[in-house]
Design an enzyme around this catalytic site. Structure first.
Site, short mmCIF file in Angstrom:
data_model
loop_
_atom_site.label_atom_id
_atom_site.label_comp_id
_atom_site.label_asym_id
_atom_site.label_seq_id
_atom_site.Cartn_x
_atom_site.Cartn_y
_atom_site.Cartn_z
N LYS A 1 -16.81 -32.60 -10.65
CA LYS A 1 -17.80 -31.73 -9.99
C LYS A 1 -18.34 -32.42 -8.76
O LYS A 1 -18.64 -33.63 -8.80
CB LYS A 1 -18.92 -31.40 -10.99
CG LYS A 1 -19.96 -30.41 -10.48
CD LYS A 1 -20.99 -30.09 -11.57
CE LYS A 1 -22.04 -29.10 -11.09
NZ LYS A 1 -23.02 -28.74 -12.16
N SER B 1 -24.24 -23.79 -12.90
CA SER B 1 -23.76 -24.21 -11.59
C SER B 1 -22.33 -24.77 -11.61
O SER B 1 -21.67 -24.85 -10.58
CB SER B 1 -24.70 -25.29 -11.03
OG SER B 1 -24.66 -26.47 -11.81
N SER C 1 -26.07 -25.41 -17.20
CA SER C 1 -24.99 -25.35 -16.20
C SER C 1 -23.64 -25.88 -16.67
O SER C 1 -22.66 -25.81 -15.94
CB SER C 1 -25.40 -26.11 -14.93
OG SER C 1 -26.35 -25.36 -14.21
#
Length: 492
Positions: free
Chosen positions: A77, A158, A182
């Protein structure tokens, strides 16, 4: 079977057995990443990193010096600082920023032998539930509604790029971060598994900060075993993070067992909220039956302050974001916008206006407001007190049960654009995930089935502090009974 059909455990074990080389795996996944650009899951592809790690793994196999993740390429990420590789937090204000250091979590994964396929897209500064706030464009879920409609579906947020990459089989496993859901919400939206460990299990050092008392890294992968393998490599004490727990990392994979006979699973009555689609209630009831079938005892429990969790979170998280994001000023790193003849204050204002997206600006303004002199006690201090009550609810409930089973999300994934004009509707996505975050508890999202539109639904198992093992074990028992094998048909 293609090599990209293999998850973390299957790649690790097949490579060790000599079924294929690490280079073959890296090449297969690099090709898959390149061919899936329409999903926009990656902000930056790093095929050379994956190939270099594969070359090392192949050499290590010859020398007999294999590491826990040798041969396994992962997606990272783009909230994790990667040395010499652009790290943006999906924000224009950090476009082009190349850290001179490596985040502790990614460093541990690479030290364990993993390679990096690239940096994954996300909601800007991890602020969002649909991956529509990224400065690099929306991530599109590989899933489509079964009615034949071509509406682009959200992968959640997210960690939307992370979830989409695993679901589309363009990464066997990925890192995510979870501040208020998330990891778990996008995992549920895309039919994969993701675990948020106990706060402090994984170092936050080198992860771009959103809300420091809530942020926690965790793995997202095809199944529970893959998550256990990755979490072992990611966890451990780090002196550079003052909130890191000074504890040995348990052997979660070796201790993995779906035998949960005698465990008490609590069903919190406050999670049966009005307005939830009937199919969420049905899949929850089905999950209860599966865990009962696994030998667990089902008990009704109460978490009375649950209804205050979402407003509490949306005071504390923006307040901490307001403080954390003050460092982005255009002076030391990242983008700078300096108006001709303007003052230092003008440069700050112009840089932040150009670099921060609308949702980030909204949360900074909320956070700055609740921290201001006239409202600090009325909002921030009160929210901290309610957070303590929410945590106390969980402390009390462990007298009656070992684990909790709840929905992960109040709905299946929705189409991109459906909720982007309504921040409150978007924030409600986190209603089931936020309480465990506020209390710092481990929680796993496991796929449970498909809804009437053919989109995934997931359930969440929450555990006591530091009890990742029982969370993983219950997740495995659930996974075995759910038998979820659905995957999106490739259209990208």
């Amino acid at each position: 079977m293609s090599l990209t059909d293999l998850g973390v455990a299957a790649i690790r074990d097949g490579f060790r057995n000599g079924d294929f080389s690490a280079r073959e795996v890296a090449e297969a996944y690099n090709e898959a990443v390149t061919s899936a650009k329409s999903l926009n899951a990656f902000i930056l592809e790093t095929p050379d990193h994956a190939l270099a790690a594969a070359a090392q793994a192949d050499a290590d196999r010859v020398s007999g010096d294999l590491k826990p993740l040798s041969g396994v390429p992962l997606g990272i990420k783009d909230l994790f600082a990667t040395k010499g590789v652009q790290t943006t937090a999906a924000s224009g204000i950090l476009k082009g920023f190349e850290p001179v250091y490596e985040s502790t979590v990614s460093a541990r994964l690479f030290a364990a032998g993993a390679g990096m396929l690239g940096k994954l897209n996300l909601d800007q500064f991890a602020m969002g539930s649909s991956n529509e706030t990224s400065a690099f464009g929306n991530v599109i879920s590989p899933w489509r509604r079964s009615d034949g409609g071509n509406a682009a579906i959200t992968p959640g947020g997210s960690s939307g790029g992370s979830a989409a990459a695993v679901a589309a089989r363009i990464a066997p496993g990925v890192t995510g971060t979870d501040t208020g859901g998330s990891i778990r919400q996008p995992a549920a939206f895309t039919g994969i598994t993701g675990i948020k460990p106990t706060y402090g299990r994984c170092s936050r050092w080198g992860i771009v900060a959103f809300a420091s008392s809530l942020d926690q890294a965790g793995p997202m992968a095809r199944d529970v075993r893959d998550c256990a393998i990755m979490l072992e490599a990611m966890s451990g004490f780090d002196a550079k993070d003052s909130t890191s727990l000074q504890l040995d990392v348990p052997k979660w994979e070796a201790s993995l067992s779906s035998d949960i006979r005698g465990k008490k699973i609590g069903i919190p009555r406050e999670y049966r909220i009005e307005g939830i689609p009937e199919e969420i209630g049905k899949v929850w009831d089905q999950g209860i039956d599966w865990l009962r079938d696994a030998g667990a005892e089902i008990v009704d429990v109460s978490l009375p302050h649950t209804r205050h969790a979402l407003p509490t979170y949306y005071i504390i998280a923006p307040a901490e974001a307001s403080s954390n994001l003050a460092r982005y000023d255009g002076v030391r790193y990242g983008n700078r916008v300096a108006p001709d003849g303007g003052s230092l204050a003008d440069m700050y204002e112009a840089t932040r206006a150009a670099g921060f997206g609308a949702e980030v600006r909204r949360r900074i303004m909320i956070g700055t407001y609740v921290l201001s002199a006239g409202f600090y006690d009325a909002y921030f201090n009160r929210a901290q007190k309610v957070r303590a009550l929410i945590a106390r609810d969980f402390e009390h409930v462990w007298n009656d049960c070992d684990l909790l089973l709840t929905p992960t999300t109040p709905s299946a994934a929705f189409a991109l654009g459906e909720k982007s004009d309504d921040p409150i509707a978007m924030y409600l996505n986190d209603v089931f995930a936020v309480p465990a975050s506020l209390a710092g508890l481990p929680a796993i999202a496991v796929p449970a089935g498909l809804n009437s539109e053919g989109l995934p639904l997931g359930l969440q198992i929450i555990g006591r502090p530091l009890d990742e093992q029982n969370v993983l074990n219950a997740g495995l028992a659930f996974e075995e009974r759910a038998g979820f094998v659905a995957r999106p048909e490739a259209w990208w």
